[in-house]
Design a protein around this motif. Structure first.
Motif, PDB file in Angstrom:
ATOM      1  N   ILE A   1      10.521   6.103  -2.443  1.00 48.01           N
ATOM      2  CA  ILE A   1      10.686   4.714  -2.002  1.00 48.01           C
ATOM      3  C   ILE A   1       9.377   4.183  -1.423  1.00 48.01           C
ATOM      4  CG2 ILE A   1      11.829   3.244  -0.276  1.00 48.01           C
ATOM      5  CD1 ILE A   1      14.353   4.958  -0.716  1.00 48.01           C
ATOM      6  N   HIS A   2       8.688   5.009  -0.641  1.00 55.34           N
ATOM      7  CA  HIS A   2       7.406   4.596  -0.057  1.00 55.34           C
ATOM      8  C   HIS A   2       6.394   4.290  -1.148  1.00 55.34           C
ATOM      9  CE1 HIS A   2       3.388   5.439   1.656  1.00 55.34           C
ATOM     10  NE2 HIS A   2       3.854   4.657   2.613  1.00 55.34           N
ATOM     11  N   VAL A   3       6.314   5.136  -2.165  1.00 56.63           N
ATOM     12  CA  VAL A   3       5.382   4.908  -3.276  1.00 56.63           C
ATOM     13  C   VAL A   3       5.750   3.632  -4.011  1.00 56.63           C
ATOM     14  CG1 VAL A   3       4.653   5.803  -5.526  1.00 56.63           C
ATOM     15  CG2 VAL A   3       4.761   7.326  -3.555  1.00 56.63           C
ATOM     16  N   TRP A   4       7.042   3.398  -4.242  1.00 61.05           N
ATOM     17  CA  TRP A   4       7.490   2.205  -4.946  1.00 61.05           C
ATOM     18  C   TRP A   4       7.098   0.945  -4.166  1.00 61.05           C
ATOM     19  CZ3 TRP A   4      11.118  -1.666  -3.898  1.00 61.05           C
ATOM     20  CH2 TRP A   4      11.488  -2.435  -4.990  1.00 61.05           C
ATOM     21  N   ILE A   5       7.316   0.973  -2.850  1.00 61.13           N
ATOM     22  CA  ILE A   5       6.956  -0.185  -2.014  1.00 61.13           C
ATOM     23  C   ILE A   5       5.456  -0.424  -2.047  1.00 61.13           C
ATOM     24  CG2 ILE A   5       6.848  -1.006   0.375  1.00 61.13           C
ATOM     25  CD1 ILE A   5       9.601   0.337   0.788  1.00 61.13           C
ATOM     26  N   ALA A   6       4.670   0.642  -1.934  1.00 51.78           N
ATOM     27  CA  ALA A   6       3.216   0.508  -1.947  1.00 51.78           C
ATOM     28  C   ALA A   6       2.729  -0.082  -3.274  1.00 51.78           C
ATOM     29  CB  ALA A   6       2.560   1.856  -1.689  1.00 51.78           C
ATOM     30  N   LEU A   7       3.290   0.367  -4.379  1.00 56.39           N
ATOM     31  CA  LEU A   7       2.885  -0.167  -5.681  1.00 56.39           C
ATOM     32  C   LEU A   7       3.215  -1.645  -5.793  1.00 56.39           C
ATOM     33  CD1 LEU A   7       3.893   2.712  -8.112  1.00 56.39           C
ATOM     34  CD2 LEU A   7       1.589   1.964  -7.522  1.00 56.39           C
ATOM     35  N   HIS A   8       4.390  -2.036  -5.330  1.00 53.65           N
ATOM     36  CA  HIS A   8       4.760  -3.449  -5.406  1.00 53.65           C
ATOM     37  C   HIS A   8       3.892  -4.303  -4.490  1.00 53.65           C
ATOM     38  CE1 HIS A   8       8.108  -3.613  -8.202  1.00 53.65           C
ATOM     39  NE2 HIS A   8       8.301  -2.349  -7.862  1.00 53.65           N
ATOM     40  N   GLN A   9       3.496  -3.767  -3.346  1.00 52.24           N
ATOM     41  CA  GLN A   9       2.599  -4.522  -2.466  1.00 52.24           C
ATOM     42  C   GLN A   9       1.239  -4.698  -3.121  1.00 52.24           C
ATOM     43  OE1 GLN A   9       2.702  -2.257   1.173  1.00 52.24           O
ATOM     44  NE2 GLN A   9       4.364  -3.468   2.027  1.00 52.24           N
ATOM     45  N   ASP A  10       0.750  -3.648  -3.805  1.00 56.98           N
ATOM     46  CA  ASP A  10      -0.524  -3.757  -4.513  1.00 56.98           C
ATOM     47  C   ASP A  10      -0.442  -4.800  -5.624  1.00 56.98           C
ATOM     48  OD1 ASP A  10      -1.597  -1.823  -2.894  1.00 56.98           O
ATOM     49  OD2 ASP A  10      -1.442  -0.195  -4.383  1.00 56.98           O
ATOM     50  N   GLU A  11       0.657  -4.777  -6.379  1.00 55.59           N
ATOM     51  CA  GLU A  11       0.827  -5.762  -7.442  1.00 55.59           C
ATOM     52  C   GLU A  11       0.870  -7.175  -6.875  1.00 55.59           C
ATOM     53  OE1 GLU A  11       4.364  -4.614  -9.491  1.00 55.59           O
ATOM     54  OE2 GLU A  11       3.434  -2.834 -10.376  1.00 55.59           O
ATOM     55  N   LYS A  12       1.548  -7.343  -5.762  1.00 53.12           N
ATOM     56  CA  LYS A  12       1.641  -8.669  -5.134  1.00 53.12           C
ATOM     57  C   LYS A  12       0.259  -9.132  -4.675  1.00 53.12           C
ATOM     58  CE  LYS A  12       3.973 -11.137  -1.406  1.00 53.12           C
ATOM     59  NZ  LYS A  12       4.887 -11.013  -0.271  1.00 53.12           N
ATOM     60  N   GLN A  13      -0.510  -8.235  -4.083  1.00 50.63           N
ATOM     61  CA  GLN A  13      -1.857  -8.584  -3.619  1.00 50.63           C
ATOM     62  C   GLN A  13      -2.741  -8.984  -4.801  1.00 50.63           C
ATOM     63  OE1 GLN A  13      -2.798  -8.860  -0.492  1.00 50.63           O
ATOM     64  NE2 GLN A  13      -4.857  -9.448  -1.030  1.00 50.63           N
ATOM     65  N   GLU A  14      -2.683  -8.224  -5.894  1.00 50.37           N
ATOM     66  CA  GLU A  14      -3.486  -8.557  -7.067  1.00 50.37           C
ATOM     67  C   GLU A  14      -3.085  -9.908  -7.639  1.00 50.37           C
ATOM     68  OE1 GLU A  14      -3.081  -5.386  -9.852  1.00 50.37           O
ATOM     69  OE2 GLU A  14      -4.138  -3.945  -8.582  1.00 50.37           O
ATOM     70  N   ARG A  15      -1.783 -10.183  -7.694  1.00 45.82           N
ATOM     71  CA  ARG A  15      -1.305 -11.464  -8.211  1.00 45.82           C
ATOM     72  C   ARG A  15      -1.795 -12.615  -7.338  1.00 45.82           C
ATOM     73  NH1 ARG A  15       3.686 -10.215  -8.365  1.00 45.82           N
ATOM     74  NH2 ARG A  15       4.353 -11.216  -6.456  1.00 45.82           N
ATOM     75  N   MET A  16      -1.752 -12.429  -6.017  1.00 45.11           N
ATOM     76  CA  MET A  16      -2.215 -13.482  -5.110  1.00 45.11           C
ATOM     77  C   MET A  16      -3.715 -13.717  -5.272  1.00 45.11           C
ATOM     78  SD  MET A  16       0.066 -12.575  -1.738  1.00 45.11           S
ATOM     79  CE  MET A  16      -0.730 -13.795  -0.713  1.00 45.11           C
ATOM     80  N   GLU A  17      -4.496 -12.648  -5.466  1.00 37.83           N
ATOM     81  CA  GLU A  17      -5.936 -12.795  -5.669  1.00 37.83           C
ATOM     82  C   GLU A  17      -6.233 -13.543  -6.967  1.00 37.83           C
ATOM     83  OE1 GLU A  17      -7.456  -8.830  -5.477  1.00 37.83           O
ATOM     84  OE2 GLU A  17      -7.240  -8.700  -3.299  1.00 37.83           O
ATOM     85  N   LYS A  18      -5.489 -13.229  -8.032  1.00 41.53           N
ATOM     86  CA  LYS A  18      -5.685 -13.929  -9.308  1.00 41.53           C
ATOM     87  C   LYS A  18      -5.348 -15.408  -9.166  1.00 41.53           C
ATOM     88  CE  LYS A  18      -4.870 -10.011 -12.369  1.00 41.53           C
ATOM     89  NZ  LYS A  18      -3.959  -9.419 -13.364  1.00 41.53           N
ATOM     90  N   GLU A  19      -4.255 -15.706  -8.476  1.00 35.77           N
ATOM     91  CA  GLU A  19      -3.866 -17.100  -8.282  1.00 35.77           C
ATOM     92  C   GLU A  19      -4.909 -17.853  -7.457  1.00 35.77           C
ATOM     93  OE1 GLU A  19       0.025 -16.873  -6.563  1.00 35.77           O
ATOM     94  OE2 GLU A  19       0.970 -16.335  -8.470  1.00 35.77           O
ATOM     95  N   ALA A  20      -5.475 -17.201  -6.454  1.00 36.12           N
ATOM     96  CA  ALA A  20      -6.517 -17.837  -5.642  1.00 36.12           C
ATOM     97  C   ALA A  20      -7.753 -18.109  -6.488  1.00 36.12           C
ATOM     98  CB  ALA A  20      -6.861 -16.960  -4.444  1.00 36.12           C
ATOM     99  N   GLU A  21      -8.120 -17.171  -7.356  1.00 33.17           N
ATOM    100  CA  GLU A  21      -9.272 -17.368  -8.235  1.00 33.17           C
ATOM    101  C   GLU A  21      -9.020 -18.528  -9.193  1.00 33.17           C
ATOM    102  OE1 GLU A  21     -12.960 -16.980  -9.879  1.00 33.17           O
ATOM    103  OE2 GLU A  21     -12.180 -15.992  -8.083  1.00 33.17           O
TER     104      GLU A  21
END
Length: 63
Positions: free
Chosen positions: A24-44
């Motif tokens: 569960i911890h790994v799953w949450i961490a992966l989803h947080q990373d994906e969310k961060q990458e998506r937010m960075e792309k949207e900001a760019e």
């Protein structure tokens, strides 16, 4: 014998619990990373859009 069986069952239960929590911890961490990458792309994309709008306005004012 009951004490040994109970100890074994609790040990297996604890192991299963910790393995599940680890997954569960790994799953949450992966989803947080994906969310961060998506937010960075949207900001760019927003920065590029703003820059293109500024360039377009500059060209229109010169024409």
């Amino acid at each position: 014998m009951v004490k040994v069986a109970t100890f074994f069952a609790m040990s297996v239960g604890a192991f299963a619990f910790w393995q599940t929590m680890d997954k569960i911890h790994v799953w949450i961490a992966l989803h947080q990373d994906e969310k961060q990458e998506r937010m960075e792309k949207e900001a760019e994309i927003r920065r590029m859009r703003a820059e293109l709008i500024r360039e377009n306005k500059k060209r229109e004012s010169l024409a």
